[in-house]
Structure formats: C-alpha cells, structure tokens
Design an enzyme around this catalytic site. Structure first.
Site, mmCIF file in Angstrom:
data_model
loop_
_atom_site.group_PDB
_atom_site.id
_atom_site.type_symbol
_atom_site.label_atom_id
_atom_site.label_comp_id
_atom_site.label_asym_id
_atom_site.label_seq_id
_atom_site.Cartn_x
_atom_site.Cartn_y
_atom_site.Cartn_z
ATOM 1 N N SER A 7 0.848 -1.197 0.000
ATOM 2 C CA SER A 7 0.000 0.000 0.000
ATOM 3 C C SER A 7 0.880 1.242 0.000
ATOM 4 O O SER A 7 1.987 1.223 0.525
ATOM 5 C CB SER A 7 -0.871 0.058 1.253
ATOM 6 N N CYS A 19 -5.437 7.268 -6.786
ATOM 7 C CA CYS A 19 -4.116 7.584 -6.225
ATOM 8 C C CYS A 19 -3.695 9.043 -6.283
ATOM 9 O O CYS A 19 -3.180 9.570 -5.293
ATOM 10 C CB CYS A 19 -3.059 6.746 -6.927
HETATM 11 C C1 UDX Z 1 -4.609 -0.094 -2.175
HETATM 12 C C2 UDX Z 1 -4.339 1.282 -1.588
HETATM 13 O O1 UDX Z 1 -5.513 2.054 -1.651
HETATM 14 C C3 UDX Z 1 -3.261 2.016 -2.301
HETATM 15 O O2 UDX Z 1 -2.879 3.141 -1.548
HETATM 16 C C4 UDX Z 1 -2.061 1.177 -2.472
HETATM 17 O O3 UDX Z 1 -1.166 1.806 -3.337
HETATM 18 C C5 UDX Z 1 -2.385 -0.208 -2.921
HETATM 19 O O4 UDX Z 1 -3.432 -0.797 -2.198
HETATM 20 P P1 UDX Z 1 -6.286 -0.838 -4.083
HETATM 21 O O5 UDX Z 1 -5.773 -2.217 -4.278
HETATM 22 O O6 UDX Z 1 -6.748 -0.073 -5.275
HETATM 23 O O7 UDX Z 1 -5.154 0.072 -3.467
HETATM 24 O O8 UDX Z 1 -7.395 -0.815 -2.945
HETATM 25 P P2 UDX Z 1 -8.753 -1.639 -2.872
HETATM 26 O O9 UDX Z 1 -9.155 -2.063 -4.234
HETATM 27 O O10 UDX Z 1 -9.659 -0.850 -2.018
HETATM 28 O O11 UDX Z 1 -8.310 -2.980 -2.118
HETATM 29 C C6 UDX Z 1 -8.035 -3.090 -0.787
HETATM 30 C C7 UDX Z 1 -8.592 -4.416 -0.286
HETATM 31 O O12 UDX Z 1 -8.148 -4.638 1.053
HETATM 32 C C8 UDX Z 1 -10.122 -4.499 -0.255
HETATM 33 O O13 UDX Z 1 -10.558 -5.606 -1.012
HETATM 34 C C9 UDX Z 1 -10.452 -4.662 1.231
HETATM 35 O O14 UDX Z 1 -11.580 -5.489 1.463
HETATM 36 C C10 UDX Z 1 -9.178 -5.290 1.763
HETATM 37 N N1 UDX Z 1 -8.979 -5.100 3.205
HETATM 38 C C11 UDX Z 1 -9.086 -3.870 3.758
HETATM 39 C C12 UDX Z 1 -8.656 -6.203 3.994
HETATM 40 O O15 UDX Z 1 -8.584 -7.331 3.508
HETATM 41 N N2 UDX Z 1 -8.433 -6.006 5.328
HETATM 42 C C13 UDX Z 1 -8.557 -4.788 5.924
HETATM 43 O O16 UDX Z 1 -8.364 -4.655 7.126
HETATM 44 C C14 UDX Z 1 -8.887 -3.685 5.105
HETATM 45 C C1 UDX Z 2 -1.631 6.147 -11.524
HETATM 46 C C2 UDX Z 2 -0.141 6.003 -11.867
HETATM 47 O O1 UDX Z 2 0.040 6.165 -13.295
HETATM 48 C C3 UDX Z 2 0.387 4.657 -11.420
HETATM 49 O O2 UDX Z 2 1.792 4.571 -11.656
HETATM 50 C C4 UDX Z 2 0.101 4.488 -9.929
HETATM 51 O O3 UDX Z 2 0.532 3.213 -9.499
HETATM 52 C C5 UDX Z 2 -1.382 4.680 -9.636
HETATM 53 O O4 UDX Z 2 -1.823 5.948 -10.131
HETATM 54 P P1 UDX Z 2 -3.889 5.267 -12.586
HETATM 55 O O5 UDX Z 2 -4.566 6.091 -11.548
HETATM 56 O O6 UDX Z 2 -4.349 3.873 -12.816
HETATM 57 O O7 UDX Z 2 -2.336 5.175 -12.273
HETATM 58 O O8 UDX Z 2 -4.072 6.016 -13.988
HETATM 59 P P2 UDX Z 2 -3.231 7.008 -14.913
HETATM 60 O O9 UDX Z 2 -3.100 6.387 -16.241
HETATM 61 O O10 UDX Z 2 -1.994 7.481 -14.281
HETATM 62 O O11 UDX Z 2 -4.248 8.213 -15.082
HETATM 63 C C6 UDX Z 2 -4.672 9.007 -13.990
HETATM 64 C C7 UDX Z 2 -5.615 10.080 -14.449
HETATM 65 O O12 UDX Z 2 -4.940 11.094 -15.199
HETATM 66 C C8 UDX Z 2 -6.743 9.580 -15.358
HETATM 67 O O13 UDX Z 2 -7.954 10.204 -15.006
HETATM 68 C C9 UDX Z 2 -6.280 9.997 -16.733
HETATM 69 O O14 UDX Z 2 -7.348 10.137 -17.626
HETATM 70 C C10 UDX Z 2 -5.597 11.302 -16.421
HETATM 71 N N1 UDX Z 2 -4.593 11.704 -17.434
HETATM 72 C C11 UDX Z 2 -3.480 10.954 -17.614
HETATM 73 C C12 UDX Z 2 -4.779 12.854 -18.175
HETATM 74 O O15 UDX Z 2 -5.780 13.557 -18.019
HETATM 75 N N2 UDX Z 2 -3.809 13.219 -19.090
HETATM 76 C C13 UDX Z 2 -2.691 12.470 -19.295
HETATM 77 O O16 UDX Z 2 -1.856 12.869 -20.146
HETATM 78 C C14 UDX Z 2 -2.521 11.310 -18.538
#
Ligand code: UDX
Ligand code: UDX
Length: 455
Positions: free
Chosen positions: A127, A272
């Site tokens: 995370s 993020c």
């Molecule tokens: C998460 C974090 O939000 C991000 O900051 C980090 O970079 C990567 O991990 P993401 O995988 O997108 O990102 O989050 P999410 O899809 O919400 O998944 C977290 C999972 O953890 C959920 O499925 C939730 O149920 C689980 N969880 C949460 C547990 O199993 N135990 C807990 O105590 C809390």
């Molecule tokens: C981002 C980071 O790229 C990744 O490395 C990190 O682990 C998680 O956060 P993600 O949020 O999946 O990944 O999407 P990303 O492709 O980075 O786009 C983020 C947002 O910026 C989107 O809403 C996208 O549409 C927007 N974006 C991106 C723009 O508006 N213009 C661009 O040129 C690029």
C-alpha cells in the site's frame, strides 16, 4: 515451498500477486481479504475488477500455486513473506481530515500479523503509505514477546489501471526499500529473487526504506502535476486560440520534457493522484514545510478548477441556461479500459450539471453500475443508459468525459439527426474528429482549442 501471503485483494494486490504466482511456479501465493464476496469473485471467471488480460494470468496459476481465501489467520501462520495491500484512503475525520492517510486498516493488519505469527516473517508494504510508516510498523511488529523476528520492506506498486498486466509484465522498474542491516539486506534479496524470475536485474532498484516510501508519493505527484500543468495551459489556449495539442507536441519533443502525460483533459481522476498529493502535502506541513505543502496542493486545486471550468463553459456556450435540457455524459470511468470511477471527474461534472437542473443521462460501457452507487443520493434525477445512441437521443449536448475507444467510431450523423438543434459536443478528452463533427452540423468545444461553432 516458499510461501507468500497478500492481505488485500484489491486493484493492486489481486493483479500483482497473480503475476508473481504465474512467474514463480515454485512459490505458493495466497491472497486474502476480509470481503468474502470479493474472494468468491476472484475464484470465479467473473473477476471483481475489469482489467484486460487479467483473467488469463489468473487462470494460468489459480488452483496450482495461486489461491484466494478469507482465512487470514491461516495465511499469516503459513507465510514466509506477507504483502500488505489494504486500502489507505484519505482520512475523513479528526486530525488531518481531508489530507492525511487513514492508516487504521493497515495498523490492524500489523497487529493481526503480530498476534498470529509463530515463525519469522518478511512484511512488505505494498500500500502507498506516508514516509516512515515502516518505522511504526516495525515497532508494532516487534512489540511481541515470543521471539519472532520481522523485517519490514517497502515495495510500492506503479501499475496503472487498464494497463496493469502489461505494466506488471514489463515494469519500468521495481522498487524495493529495506534497512541497511544484514537482516534487512537478506530480506531485500529474498524479494529481489521473487521479481528476478521475470524482471531484468538492472530494473530492480534497491534503496533505503524512506526513499522507497517517498518515491511512490513523489512519482504520483509528478505525474499528476504534468496533467495539471498542461490543463492550466489549456485554459490559456482557449482564451488565445492556441491549440493545446500542438503546444503539448511542441514541448513534448524536447527530450528533457518528454511526450507522455501531456494530454489535456477534463481533469485527472483515479484512486491515487489526489490522495497521494494530499498526503504529501500533509507530510510536508507536519514537518513545517508550508511552502512545499502549498506548492503541491495547487496541483489538486487546478484539477478541480479544470472540472468546474468544463461545466461553466457548457453553461456559457449553451446560452447561459441548461435547466431542463437533456445532456448526455459519454463515459463515467476515470479513464478508459477500467470500470473504476474513484475520483472520476465525471462525478463532479454530473453533480455540477444537476445543480443547474440539467436532465442528465449517463452512459459508459463498464462503469454504469458503479455510477449509480457514486450518485446514489441523486440517482432518481439521472437516467443510466448503456447505449450511447439512446443516451444522445433527444439531447441538446453530448459531453465526453472518458476516452473510450468506441466513442471515436460512433455514427455521429445518426446521433446528430436525433438531437435537439443547435446540437453541441463538449469533448473533455479531445478524442473525437472535431472537424468532421463540425461539418455534420455540431457546435464543437474541446479542451484547449478554439471552438468550432455555427452560431
Ligand atoms: C490499495 C491502496 O488504496 C493504495 O494506496 C495502495 O497503493 C495499494 O493498495 P487498491 O488495491 O486499489 O489500493 O485498494 P482496494 O481495491 O480498495 O483494495 C483493498 C482491499 O483490502 C479491499 O478488497 C479490502 O476489502 C481489503 N482489506 C481492507 C482487507 O482485507 N483487510 C482490511 O483490514 C482492510
Ligand atoms: C496512476 C499512476 O500512473 C500509477 O503509476 C500508480 O501506481 C497509480 O496511479 P492510474 O490512476 O491507474 O495510475 O491512472 P493514470 O493512467 O496514471 O491516469 C490518472 C488520471 O490522469 C486519469 O484520469 C487519466 O485520464 C488522467 N490523465 C493521464 C490525463 O488527463 N492526461 C494524461 O496525459 C494522462
């Protein structure tokens, strides 16, 4: 057999562990989550997240050396290495509300590991966390009295949604932070070995713990900053008839600047960028670095400005009144190729349009169910329509909010014929053929370009 556990089967934990399992057939990988329906979905062909290519990777390893389960207790007991990939959202209450990370899930995991573990373990922060969290984690883990030893590593994930599988398969780099002690370095090596199964060694960077934690926040802050920078210029382009696409190309061919992440848009979304920048700002603030905090906050403020500006332009160009007018939002996901809507600009755009009493219809190929959840409080005032042609039927305007490929190839003559005239297109992603739309009869407004209007 070496055993890896991941706590948290979300967007990060699920795909990352599936790839690790596929590439390391001799390692047993278990992914656990407190959400049992999520685990059921991971065990089915209907995975809980939409990600191109993911199902193939899961199927290659599931049932062989990849397992999804709710038995957290047993998972901890058996594991040699534990990834913690639970969510760390922005805190909504108390000190630091609105900026700081909410670490309660994460701390609960640390305490649970301590309670259950009977053998030494490597604990890996997956995370995104504030800098020096590993310190707190180590202190909790080492507060036990049964002699079990824990080594904490930081291994942030850089995958982007929609391209997760390609990003995991061919990462620009893997980052591993660990303590500069013999035990710390031994743990780093164990994790290097896991990734070295498919990632060239020179792409696996090892640093101290704090650099690794901070690099994740910094990478997201820099990426988001590029989007806000080009979006700030898009506002100036609209005022001056410069074309933001041409400006982005002209500056992006400078190898010092580079061409990626310079697409002007209605704004950035995703789980993020905003969370990590606010967390960075909060960290700076708490170290007394107010000017640095303010500098980064501006990236988020500009992003919100861009979304509001989009709606304000719609209102202005549609004769300063959109009350009662049907407007179709094309796209709700925060970007194409994902069903994820977290922090999607579509949410604010939809709410601002409703505030103007628009007759709103939303279409999206993957995110329509989630849109109804995000807008649950106002859902009675919105029509959710899977078919873009139906959505545009009888509308005054279309607003493209997500850059789905299929919106590029719709029959816009057919759409135009069934819209109220004058018909408007607001392209918040600059993906449509604006000249062709103008020739059909649309009034076309895009981000950072001169408007094409018949009136
Ligand atoms: C998460 C974090 O939000 C991000 O900051 C980090 O970079 C990567 O991990 P993401 O995988 O997108 O990102 O989050 P999410 O899809 O919400 O998944 C977290 C999972 O953890 C959920 O499925 C939730 O149920 C689980 N969880 C949460 C547990 O199993 N135990 C807990 O105590 C809390
Ligand atoms: C981002 C980071 O790229 C990744 O490395 C990190 O682990 C998680 O956060 P993600 O949020 O999946 O990944 O999407 P990303 O492709 O980075 O786009 C983020 C947002 O910026 C989107 O809403 C996208 O549409 C927007 N974006 C991106 C723009 O508006 N213009 C661009 O040129 C690029």
């Amino acid at each position: 057999m070496y055993k890896i556990l991941c706590i948290g089967a979300g967007y990060v934990g699920g795909p990352t562990m599936s790839m690790i399992a596929k590439k390391n057939p001799n390692v047993r990988v278990t992914v656990v989550d407190i959400n049992s329906s999520r685990i059921d979905a991971w065990n089915s062909d209907n995975l809980p997240i939409y990600e191109p290519g993911l199902l193939e990777v899961v199927k290659a390893a599931r049932g062989k050396n990849l397992f999804f389960s709710t038995d957290i207790h047993r998972g901890i007991e058996e594991a040699d290495m534990i990834f913690v990939s639970v969510n760390t959202p922005t805190k909504t209450f108390g000190h630091g509300a609105g900026e700081a990370s909410d670490l309660q899930h994460w701390e609960r995991c640390a305490r649970q590991i301590l309670e259950v573990a009977k053998t030494d373990k490597i604990v890996v922060e997956k995370s995104t966390l504030p800098v020096r969290t590993a310190d707190a984690m180590a202190r909790i883990l080492n507060s036990g009295s049964n002699g079990v030893k824990f080594e904490v590593l930081s291994n942030p994930e850089f995958l982007a949604e929609g391209t997760a599988i390609a990003d995991l398969d061919h990462p620009d780099r893997i980052l591993i932070g660990g303590h500069d002690t013999p035990a710390g370095q031994k743990a780093v090596q164990a994790l290097v070995d896991v990734y070295a199964a498919w990632v060239p060694r020179e792409r696996i960077l090892t640093t101290n713990l704090w650099s690794s934690e901070l690099s994740k926040l910094t990478a997201n802050a820099f990426l988001a900053q590029r989007v806000s920078s080009i979006n700030s210029i898009s506002a100036l382009c609209e005022a001056t008839d410069a074309d933001v696409g041409e400006v982005a190309h002209a500056i992006g061919t400078d190898s010092r600047i580079g061409s990626r992440f310079l697409k002007a848009s209605v704004g950035f979304g995703g789980s993020c960028f905003q969370k990590d920048i606010l967390n960075l700002a909060y960290l700076c603030q708490s170290y007394g670095l107010h000017e640095v905090a303010e500098y980064w906050r501006q990236v988020v403020k500009l992003n919100e400005y861009q979304q509001r500006r989009f709606v304000a332009r719609m209102l202005r160009e549609m004769f300063n009144t959109i009350a009662g007018k049907r407007i179709a939002l094309f796209g709700f996901a925060f970007k194409a190729d994902t069903g994820d809507t977290r922090e999607s600009p579509a949410i604010l755009v939809a709410r601002e349009l409703l505030a103007e009493h628009v007759d709103l219809v939303i279409t999206d190929p993957k995110a329509l169910a989630q849109a109804q959840i995000d807008l649950a409080d106002v859902k009675d005032r919105i029509q959710f329509e899977p078919d873009p042609y139906q959505a545009a039927n009888g509308a005054h305007a279309i607003a493209v909010v997500t850059e789905w490929d299929q919106y590029k190839t719709l029959d816009y003559q057919r759409i135009y014929d069934r819209m109220i005239k004058p018909a408007f297109v607001f392209d918040g992603r600059n993906i449509l053929d604006h000249k062709a739309l103008y020739e059909i009869g649309f009034n076309v407004y895009s981000i950072g370009k001169a408007a094409l209007k018949h009136i």
